[in-house]
Design a protein around this motif. Structure first.
Motif, PDB file in Angstrom:
ATOM      1  N   ASP A 155       0.841  -1.185   0.000  1.00  0.00           N
ATOM      2  CA  ASP A 155       0.000   0.000   0.000  1.00  0.00           C
ATOM      3  C   ASP A 155       0.876   1.235   0.000  1.00  0.00           C
ATOM      4  O   ASP A 155       2.104   1.148  -0.151  1.00  0.00           O
ATOM      5  N   ARG A 156       0.258   2.373   0.162  1.00  0.00           N
ATOM      6  CA  ARG A 156       0.976   3.643   0.058  1.00  0.00           C
ATOM      7  C   ARG A 156       2.096   3.752   1.085  1.00  0.00           C
ATOM      8  O   ARG A 156       3.078   4.460   0.886  1.00  0.00           O
ATOM      9  N   ASN A 157       1.969   3.048   2.206  1.00  0.00           N
ATOM     10  CA  ASN A 157       2.931   3.192   3.302  1.00  0.00           C
ATOM     11  C   ASN A 157       4.027   2.144   3.306  1.00  0.00           C
ATOM     12  O   ASN A 157       4.980   2.263   4.075  1.00  0.00           O
ATOM     13  N   GLY A 158       3.897   1.094   2.507  1.00  0.00           N
ATOM     14  CA  GLY A 158       4.931   0.062   2.502  1.00  0.00           C
ATOM     15  C   GLY A 158       4.380  -1.277   2.055  1.00  0.00           C
ATOM     16  O   GLY A 158       3.330  -1.363   1.418  1.00  0.00           O
ATOM     17  N   GLU A 159       5.088  -2.337   2.417  1.00  0.00           N
ATOM     18  CA  GLU A 159       4.671  -3.694   2.100  1.00  0.00           C
ATOM     19  C   GLU A 159       4.423  -4.449   3.401  1.00  0.00           C
ATOM     20  O   GLU A 159       5.164  -4.284   4.376  1.00  0.00           O
TER      21      GLU A 159
ATOM     22  N   ALA B 118       0.208 -22.891  15.218  1.00  0.00           N
ATOM     23  CA  ALA B 118       0.628 -22.277  13.958  1.00  0.00           C
ATOM     24  C   ALA B 118       1.609 -21.146  14.255  1.00  0.00           C
ATOM     25  O   ALA B 118       1.296 -20.220  15.013  1.00  0.00           O
ATOM     26  N   GLU B 119       2.813 -21.246  13.687  1.00  0.00           N
ATOM     27  CA  GLU B 119       3.795 -20.186  13.864  1.00  0.00           C
ATOM     28  C   GLU B 119       3.357 -18.966  13.048  1.00  0.00           C
ATOM     29  O   GLU B 119       3.278 -19.024  11.827  1.00  0.00           O
ATOM     30  N   LEU B 120       3.096 -17.892  13.735  1.00  0.00           N
ATOM     31  CA  LEU B 120       2.599 -16.655  13.120  1.00  0.00           C
ATOM     32  C   LEU B 120       3.725 -15.634  13.074  1.00  0.00           C
ATOM     33  O   LEU B 120       4.348 -15.341  14.104  1.00  0.00           O
ATOM     34  N   THR B 121       3.983 -15.091  11.891  1.00  0.00           N
ATOM     35  CA  THR B 121       4.990 -14.040  11.733  1.00  0.00           C
ATOM     36  C   THR B 121       4.394 -12.932  10.874  1.00  0.00           C
ATOM     37  O   THR B 121       3.776 -13.208   9.848  1.00  0.00           O
ATOM     38  N   THR B 122       4.560 -11.701  11.298  1.00  0.00           N
ATOM     39  CA  THR B 122       4.068 -10.563  10.525  1.00  0.00           C
ATOM     40  C   THR B 122       5.233  -9.620  10.224  1.00  0.00           C
ATOM     41  O   THR B 122       6.142  -9.461  11.043  1.00  0.00           O
ATOM     42  N   TYR B 123       5.181  -9.022   9.042  1.00  0.00           N
ATOM     43  CA  TYR B 123       6.204  -8.077   8.609  1.00  0.00           C
ATOM     44  C   TYR B 123       5.527  -6.793   8.159  1.00  0.00           C
ATOM     45  O   TYR B 123       4.660  -6.817   7.283  1.00  0.00           O
ATOM     46  N   ASP B 124       5.935  -5.685   8.754  1.00  0.00           N
ATOM     47  CA  ASP B 124       5.475  -4.363   8.340  1.00  0.00           C
ATOM     48  C   ASP B 124       6.691  -3.643   7.778  1.00  0.00           C
ATOM     49  O   ASP B 124       7.485  -3.052   8.523  1.00  0.00           O
ATOM     50  N   THR B 125       6.868  -3.730   6.466  1.00  0.00           N
ATOM     51  CA  THR B 125       8.084  -3.227   5.821  1.00  0.00           C
ATOM     52  C   THR B 125       7.899  -1.770   5.449  1.00  0.00           C
ATOM     53  O   THR B 125       7.238  -1.434   4.461  1.00  0.00           O
TER      54      THR B 125
ATOM     55  N   ASP C 234      15.979  -5.511   9.542  1.00  0.00           N
ATOM     56  CA  ASP C 234      16.210  -4.838   8.261  1.00  0.00           C
ATOM     57  C   ASP C 234      15.231  -3.666   8.105  1.00  0.00           C
ATOM     58  O   ASP C 234      15.279  -2.730   8.871  1.00  0.00           O
ATOM     59  N   GLN C 235      14.310  -3.763   7.130  1.00  0.00           N
ATOM     60  CA  GLN C 235      13.393  -2.670   6.842  1.00  0.00           C
ATOM     61  C   GLN C 235      12.035  -2.827   7.545  1.00  0.00           C
ATOM     62  O   GLN C 235      11.148  -2.012   7.329  1.00  0.00           O
ATOM     63  N   SER C 236      11.882  -3.856   8.374  1.00  0.00           N
ATOM     64  CA  SER C 236      10.549  -4.249   8.838  1.00  0.00           C
ATOM     65  C   SER C 236      10.408  -4.251  10.356  1.00  0.00           C
ATOM     66  O   SER C 236      11.368  -4.509  11.088  1.00  0.00           O
ATOM     67  N   VAL C 237       9.178  -3.995  10.804  1.00  0.00           N
ATOM     68  CA  VAL C 237       8.757  -4.300  12.159  1.00  0.00           C
ATOM     69  C   VAL C 237       8.189  -5.718  12.127  1.00  0.00           C
ATOM     70  O   VAL C 237       7.274  -6.001  11.336  1.00  0.00           O
ATOM     71  N   VAL C 238       8.740  -6.610  12.947  1.00  0.00           N
ATOM     72  CA  VAL C 238       8.402  -8.029  12.879  1.00  0.00           C
ATOM     73  C   VAL C 238       7.791  -8.493  14.193  1.00  0.00           C
ATOM     74  O   VAL C 238       8.292  -8.163  15.277  1.00  0.00           O
ATOM     75  N   LEU C 239       6.696  -9.248  14.095  1.00  0.00           N
ATOM     76  CA  LEU C 239       6.063  -9.875  15.255  1.00  0.00           C
ATOM     77  C   LEU C 239       6.093 -11.389  15.067  1.00  0.00           C
ATOM     78  O   LEU C 239       5.820 -11.879  13.965  1.00  0.00           O
ATOM     79  N   HIS C 240       6.424 -12.108  16.138  1.00  0.00           N
ATOM     80  CA  HIS C 240       6.372 -13.573  16.146  1.00  0.00           C
ATOM     81  C   HIS C 240       5.421 -14.010  17.251  1.00  0.00           C
ATOM     82  O   HIS C 240       5.498 -13.525  18.373  1.00  0.00           O
ATOM     83  N   ARG C 241       4.517 -14.939  16.928  1.00  0.00           N
ATOM     84  CA  ARG C 241       3.594 -15.489  17.909  1.00  0.00           C
ATOM     85  C   ARG C 241       3.342 -16.964  17.558  1.00  0.00           C
ATOM     86  O   ARG C 241       3.591 -17.408  16.444  1.00  0.00           O
ATOM     87  N   ILE C 242       2.802 -17.704  18.537  1.00  0.00           N
ATOM     88  CA  ILE C 242       2.275 -19.036  18.282  1.00  0.00           C
ATOM     89  C   ILE C 242       0.761 -18.928  18.353  1.00  0.00           C
ATOM     90  O   ILE C 242       0.195 -18.613  19.408  1.00  0.00           O
ATOM     91  N   TYR C 243       0.113 -19.157  17.217  1.00  0.00           N
ATOM     92  CA  TYR C 243      -1.334 -19.046  17.152  1.00  0.00           C
ATOM     93  C   TYR C 243      -1.955 -20.390  17.544  1.00  0.00           C
ATOM     94  O   TYR C 243      -1.662 -21.416  16.913  1.00  0.00           O
ATOM     95  N   PRO C 244      -2.795 -20.415  18.584  1.00  0.00           N
ATOM     96  CA  PRO C 244      -3.343 -21.689  19.066  1.00  0.00           C
ATOM     97  C   PRO C 244      -4.169 -22.401  17.999  1.00  0.00           C
ATOM     98  O   PRO C 244      -4.970 -21.782  17.297  1.00  0.00           O
ATOM     99  N   LEU C 245      -3.973 -23.699  17.895  1.00  0.00           N
ATOM    100  CA  LEU C 245      -4.734 -24.477  16.924  1.00  0.00           C
ATOM    101  C   LEU C 245      -6.231 -24.433  17.217  1.00  0.00           C
ATOM    102  O   LEU C 245      -7.053 -24.542  16.296  1.00  0.00           O
TER     103      LEU C 245
END
Length: 317
Positions: free
Chosen positions: A195-199, A211-218, A254-265
């Motif tokens: 989007d306009r602000n990044g990837e 489920a291993e959950l990872t998010t990247y706000d680049t 690097d260029q991203s804000v990263v979150l790691h979580r374990i999402y319960p099944l």
């Protein structure tokens, strides 16, 4: 043209589009007076279709953002008309925006339409290059009405919702890309959107423990570090509800804000039926930084991942 500095440079183009308009615009880009990524505000009754297409190509080449709009009038002006019009050649130029904001208020945009199989070759080629569905601008699908201009071709006057539904506007976001994979007995899900602000990206990797959950706000290295340094807590968001909150849970990679979580099944059914999901960092002042996806349009991919992950974890139990 008027240039004013806001978060992004704002350029106002108004009046008929003549044959030399692309050359004048390109010279301003080459001189640095118009920057890549600028907001382009259009207000034009049309003009040369060839020039409108050439302008659109320049907009896309510069990753520019198109809107309808008029410059702020002088304080001493007695008559203020804040409505913008964009018809014919102007509408083609508008479609060149990498991000295209739909009309609102009293602004009006009119797209030329043609009977099926009769779209001029240069127009069809341009729409294809801009990733615009040609079918959205056929006379039958666009709900056309007779043009008020000099052209005898019909014109479709569309509102904001119609523009978004037909893919003519995206309001600052490219399409969400959803990918489900099944490799070596391990299902995975990946959601990406620019989007306009990044990837931005959300990924899930199915494991027996969750489920291993990872998010990247680049969004750039400097901004990412700034946000993480101000963090009070971070969280995944599902249907606008905070999920898996954690203090000091974000990192700058690097260029991203990263979150790691374990999402319960046990929560996978909620994921499969989600309307929206996102990832956020909230600072000490209450301001939050992050992104959200509308995921109703990729429901099948979510369901495929849910079904495969459920089956895989049952086989491991």
């Amino acid at each position: 043209m008027t240039l004013s500095m806001a978060r992004f440079p704002q350029i106002y183009l108004y009046g008929p589009i003549d044959a030399d308009a692309p050359q004048r615009f390109e010279s301003l880009v080459s001189s640095g007076r118009i920057k890549p990524g600028s907001d382009i505000y259009l207000n034009s009754p049309g003009g040369s279709v060839e020039a409108g297409i050439a302008l659109g190509r320049l907009f896309r080449q510069g990753s520019m953002v198109t809107h309808l709009g008029t410059p702020r009038p002088p304080k001493q002006s007695l008559y203020v008309n804040r409505s913008a019009l964009c018809e014919g050649a102007c509408a083609y130029a508008y479609l060149g925006g990498l991000y295209r904001w739909a009309v609102s208020g009293s602004d009006r945009i009119g797209f030329p339409t043609y009977p099926a199989q009769q779209t001029p070759v240069p127009v069809a080629a341009y729409l294809k290059d801009m990733a615009i569905d040609l079918g959205a601008l056929t006379a039958t699908s666009a709900g056309s009405a007779p043009s008020t201009g000099a052209s005898s071709d019909p014109t479709a006057w569309l509102n904001g919702d119609q523009m978004i539904a037909k893919g003519l506007a995206n309001n600052g976001r490219q399409n969400l890309i959803a990918t489900y994979k099944y490799g070596q007995g391990t299902p995975s899900l990946e959601l990406k959107q620019a989007d306009r602000n990044g990837e931005h990206e959300i990924s899930f990797l199915c494991k027996p423990s969750g489920a291993e959950l990872t998010t990247y706000d680049t969004i750039g290295a400097v901004r990412a570090k700034h946000i993480v340094a101000r963090e009070l807590r971070s969280y995944f968001e599902l249907n606008q509800q905070e999920t898996l909150p954690q203090q000091a849970g974000a990192t700058a990679v690097d260029q991203s804000v990263v979150l790691h979580r374990i999402y319960p099944l046990s929560r996978l059914p909620q994921l499969a039926s989600a309307q929206a999901m996102g990832a956020w960092v909230r600072d000490r002042t209450g301001i939050r930084y992050g992104f959200a996806f509308e995921v109703a349009g990729v429901r099948k991919v979510l369901s495929d991942f849910y079904n495969a992950c459920t089956l895989a974890t049952q086989q491991h139990s």
